[in-house]
Motif scaffolding. Structure first.
Motif, mmCIF file in Angstrom:
data_model
loop_
_atom_site.group_PDB
_atom_site.id
_atom_site.type_symbol
_atom_site.label_atom_id
_atom_site.label_comp_id
_atom_site.label_asym_id
_atom_site.label_seq_id
_atom_site.Cartn_x
_atom_site.Cartn_y
_atom_site.Cartn_z
ATOM 1 N N UNK A 270 -7.426 -7.685 31.955
ATOM 2 C CA UNK A 270 -7.890 -9.060 32.174
ATOM 3 C C UNK A 270 -9.360 -9.102 32.587
ATOM 4 N N UNK A 271 -9.755 -8.265 33.536
ATOM 5 C CA UNK A 271 -11.135 -8.292 34.010
ATOM 6 C C UNK A 271 -12.118 -7.895 32.907
ATOM 7 N N UNK A 272 -11.745 -6.908 32.114
ATOM 8 C CA UNK A 272 -12.607 -6.495 31.008
ATOM 9 C C UNK A 272 -12.669 -7.569 29.938
ATOM 10 N N UNK A 273 -11.563 -8.265 29.732
ATOM 11 C CA UNK A 273 -11.531 -9.377 28.781
ATOM 12 C C UNK A 273 -12.532 -10.464 29.187
ATOM 13 N N UNK A 274 -12.549 -10.814 30.475
ATOM 14 C CA UNK A 274 -13.489 -11.823 30.971
ATOM 15 C C UNK A 274 -14.923 -11.340 30.804
ATOM 16 N N UNK A 275 -15.166 -10.055 31.101
ATOM 17 C CA UNK A 275 -16.514 -9.498 30.949
ATOM 18 C C UNK A 275 -16.967 -9.568 29.494
ATOM 19 N N UNK A 276 -16.068 -9.249 28.575
ATOM 20 C CA UNK A 276 -16.427 -9.294 27.156
ATOM 21 C C UNK A 276 -16.721 -10.720 26.699
ATOM 22 N N UNK A 277 -15.971 -11.688 27.229
ATOM 23 C CA UNK A 277 -16.221 -13.092 26.888
ATOM 24 C C UNK A 277 -17.607 -13.514 27.367
ATOM 25 N N UNK A 278 -17.924 -13.202 28.623
ATOM 26 C CA UNK A 278 -19.237 -13.526 29.171
ATOM 27 C C UNK A 278 -20.342 -12.917 28.315
ATOM 28 N N UNK A 279 -20.208 -11.617 28.047
ATOM 29 C CA UNK A 279 -21.258 -10.908 27.313
ATOM 30 C C UNK A 279 -21.363 -11.391 25.876
ATOM 31 N N UNK A 280 -20.231 -11.725 25.271
ATOM 32 C CA UNK A 280 -20.252 -12.205 23.886
ATOM 33 C C UNK A 280 -21.045 -13.503 23.776
ATOM 34 N N UNK A 281 -20.750 -14.454 24.639
ATOM 35 C CA UNK A 281 -21.466 -15.729 24.579
ATOM 36 C C UNK A 281 -22.927 -15.569 24.973
ATOM 37 N N UNK A 282 -23.201 -14.710 25.942
ATOM 38 C CA UNK A 282 -24.596 -14.471 26.317
ATOM 39 C C UNK A 282 -25.390 -13.914 25.146
ATOM 40 N N UNK A 283 -24.812 -12.920 24.466
ATOM 41 C CA UNK A 283 -25.524 -12.283 23.357
ATOM 42 C C UNK A 283 -25.671 -13.225 22.166
ATOM 43 N N UNK A 284 -24.693 -14.091 21.963
ATOM 44 C CA UNK A 284 -24.791 -15.034 20.846
ATOM 45 C C UNK A 284 -25.871 -16.093 21.094
ATOM 46 N N UNK A 285 -26.244 -16.300 22.351
ATOM 47 C CA UNK A 285 -27.343 -17.225 22.646
ATOM 48 C C UNK A 285 -28.689 -16.508 22.679
ATOM 49 N N UNK A 286 -28.696 -15.236 23.069
ATOM 50 C CA UNK A 286 -29.948 -14.479 23.122
ATOM 51 C C UNK A 286 -30.355 -13.995 21.731
ATOM 52 N N UNK A 287 -29.387 -13.684 20.886
ATOM 53 C CA UNK A 287 -29.684 -13.138 19.555
ATOM 54 C C UNK A 287 -30.635 -14.025 18.745
ATOM 55 N N UNK A 288 -30.420 -15.356 18.662
ATOM 56 C CA UNK A 288 -31.386 -16.192 17.934
ATOM 57 C C UNK A 288 -32.777 -16.182 18.561
ATOM 58 N N UNK A 289 -32.870 -16.020 19.879
ATOM 59 C CA UNK A 289 -34.172 -15.946 20.539
ATOM 60 C C UNK A 289 -34.912 -14.678 20.139
ATOM 61 N N UNK A 290 -34.193 -13.568 20.085
ATOM 62 C CA UNK A 290 -34.809 -12.313 19.635
ATOM 63 C C UNK A 290 -35.260 -12.424 18.184
ATOM 64 N N UNK A 291 -34.406 -13.057 17.346
ATOM 65 C CA UNK A 291 -34.788 -13.258 15.949
ATOM 66 C C UNK A 291 -36.019 -14.131 15.816
ATOM 67 N N UNK A 292 -36.128 -15.128 16.677
ATOM 68 C CA UNK A 292 -37.303 -16.002 16.651
ATOM 69 C C UNK A 292 -38.564 -15.221 17.026
ATOM 70 N N UNK A 293 -38.483 -14.376 18.052
ATOM 71 C CA UNK A 293 -39.631 -13.560 18.448
ATOM 72 C C UNK A 293 -40.052 -12.625 17.329
ATOM 73 N N UNK A 294 -39.069 -12.000 16.669
ATOM 74 C CA UNK A 294 -39.386 -11.113 15.543
ATOM 75 C C UNK A 294 -40.036 -11.891 14.404
ATOM 76 N N UNK A 295 -39.528 -13.084 14.141
ATOM 77 C CA UNK A 295 -40.088 -13.913 13.066
ATOM 78 C C UNK A 295 -41.522 -14.323 13.382
#
Length: 438
Positions: free
Chosen positions: A315-340
């Motif tokens: 359960x605890x790892x599941x919550x951690x993965x959820x947090x990290x998944x949503x965080x990375x899905x919001x940061x990923x477009x920002x990194x792509x924008x910087x690269x662009x």
């Protein structure tokens, strides 16, 4: 702000890096690399002040490189900056595939009341720890045994279409590729707080797990046994490669500190940020390594992403993965924008010359992420290679060379300063070469 920006995916690989280096040498290397990268970052911050008779108030570090090295400095800094950005995006794709896979697996099993037992070595009890690497010789279809009153055919179909490397990395394309093509990703910047929440929760998870598992340490200075690794190992450069990226903020530190109200406190604030980052890495790395249950499992079982050592139904790892998944899905477009912005503005004078140009660039970046998630999903390897490569330029070579050149022009370059900074450059070069030898 600096702590939040610097703390990234590398934290998941720190326990693995300590295992590769050895417990004692791992702690020493985290401290030394933290001090060394802080000094080099300090040299980056001060680099603009070494230039006289020119207004450098709006300069970034690549502009400083261009001033000292001409077009070579301009294009090489662009190249290494792209390596750091694309490397981070590739790591994100591999991790998002991992987190999405485990999250989907947890939800499916919970909804269908399926109890899945992994055929891998692991501990018993409510705080189970597993060793996925020990199952690498098993065929994919034999990784799990299912106990359920439901339809076995439906479960097998799910496993066929929900595979960590064969299918899930491709599913992410439908969500993230359209987001990468947006002209401005400013909406995603509002979710920056997710990064802080994720790291705080990881520290909480590590603390709770360690409290239940206890400490499992045995000090063997140079010899290895069935359950423990030596305190000093020849593989230690793998940790220095990871740490180079873990402490990497050199290409954007000037921009971050420009928002500081009291510019005279820049060095103090930078030092505090590095201290907190190093403390966080030390805490997570040491606690995970020390509490890893050996025996019955060997310390060699510590995965490149330490969350993989906890089963998908934890359960605890599941919550951690959820947090990290949503965080990375919001940061990923920002990194792509910087690269662009960095790449297309350099070639076409605009960050968005046309949808076609942007789409081609994003397809290349996404393709690299999918390929790595499919064929080389080893985040520790990706982090250390990209970290050592971009770190060679931005951490070790450029700050030291620029400082020596500025001192030489002012007639203040001494032999001790020359020896120290040439040694830093050689350390960065050795760090990169060692990644390909070990």
């Amino acid at each position: 702000m600096i702590w939040n920006t610097m703390m990234g995916t590398s934290i998941l690989s720190i326990p693995w890096g300590i295992k590769q280096a050895g417990f004692t040498s791992g702690i020493i290397l985290i401290l030394l690399m933290g001090i060394l990268t802080l000094y080099c970052c300090y040299r980056v911050v001060k680099s603009r002040q070494m230039i006289s008779l020119t207004d450098t108030s709006n300069w970034e570090f690549p502009d400083v490189c261009k001033y000292y090295f001409g077009s070579f400095g301009q294009w090489s800094s662009l190249l290494f900056s792209m390596v750091s950005l694309v490397g981070a995006m590739v790591v994100y794709w591999v991790l998002m595939s991992n987190f999405l896979f485990n999250t989907g697996k947890f939800i499916y099993n919970f909804v269908h009341d399926i109890n899945v037992t992994d055929i891998v070595p692991g501990t018993n009890g409510s705080n189970k720890v597993i060793c996925p690497s020990a199952a690498s010789d098993h065929p994919p279809q034999n990784r799990t045994v299912m106990f359920s009153s439901g339809n076995r055919t439906g479960f097998e179909l799910f496993e066929e279409w929900w595979d960590k490397s064969k299918t899930v990395p491709f599913y992410l394309i439908a969500v993230l590729l359209p987001l990468l093509n947006l002209k401005s990703p400013s909406f995603f910047a509002k979710f920056n707080v997710l990064g802080t929440v994720s790291v705080v929760y990881l520290v909480f998870l590590v603390t709770v797990k360690a409290a239940h598992l206890g400490m499992h340490l045995e000090f063997n200075w140079f010899t290895e046994n069935e359950f423990f690794v030596p305190e000093f190992r020849i593989l230690f450069p793998q940790l220095t490669g990871v740490l180079t990226l873990a402490f990497f903020i050199h290409n954007c530190v000037i921009t971050l500190l420009q928002n500081n109200r009291n510019q005279e406190n820049n060095v103090r604030d930078l030092s505090i940020a590095y201290f907190l980052v190093g403390l966080t890495y030390l805490y997570v790395g040491v606690i995970i390594f020390a509490s890893f249950p050996s025996p019955p499992l060997s310390k060699e079982c510590i995965e490149q992403n330490f969350l993989d050592n906890f089963p998908s139904d934890d359960i605890m790892s599941f919550v951690a993965r959820i947090f990290l998944l949503f965080q990375m899905m919001t940061v990923y477009p920002l990194l792509g924008y910087l690269a662009r912005v960095q790449l297309l503005r350099q070639f076409f004078g605009s960050a968005y010359p046309s949808l076609f140009h942007v789409l081609i660039l994003n397809l290349a970046i996404v393709g690299a992420g999918v390929a790595m998630a499919r064929f080389y999903p080893n985040i520790g390897g990706i982090i250390r290679y990209s970290g050592a490569t971009c770190g060679l330029a931005f951490v070790f070579v450029y700050p030291s060379l620029i400082y020596m050149i500025s001192l030489h022009r002012a007639g203040q370059l001494t032999w001790p300063a020359r020896i120290i900074h040439i040694s830093i450059i050689l350390l960065g070069l050795a760090n990169l070469i060692a990644q390909f030898l070990l």
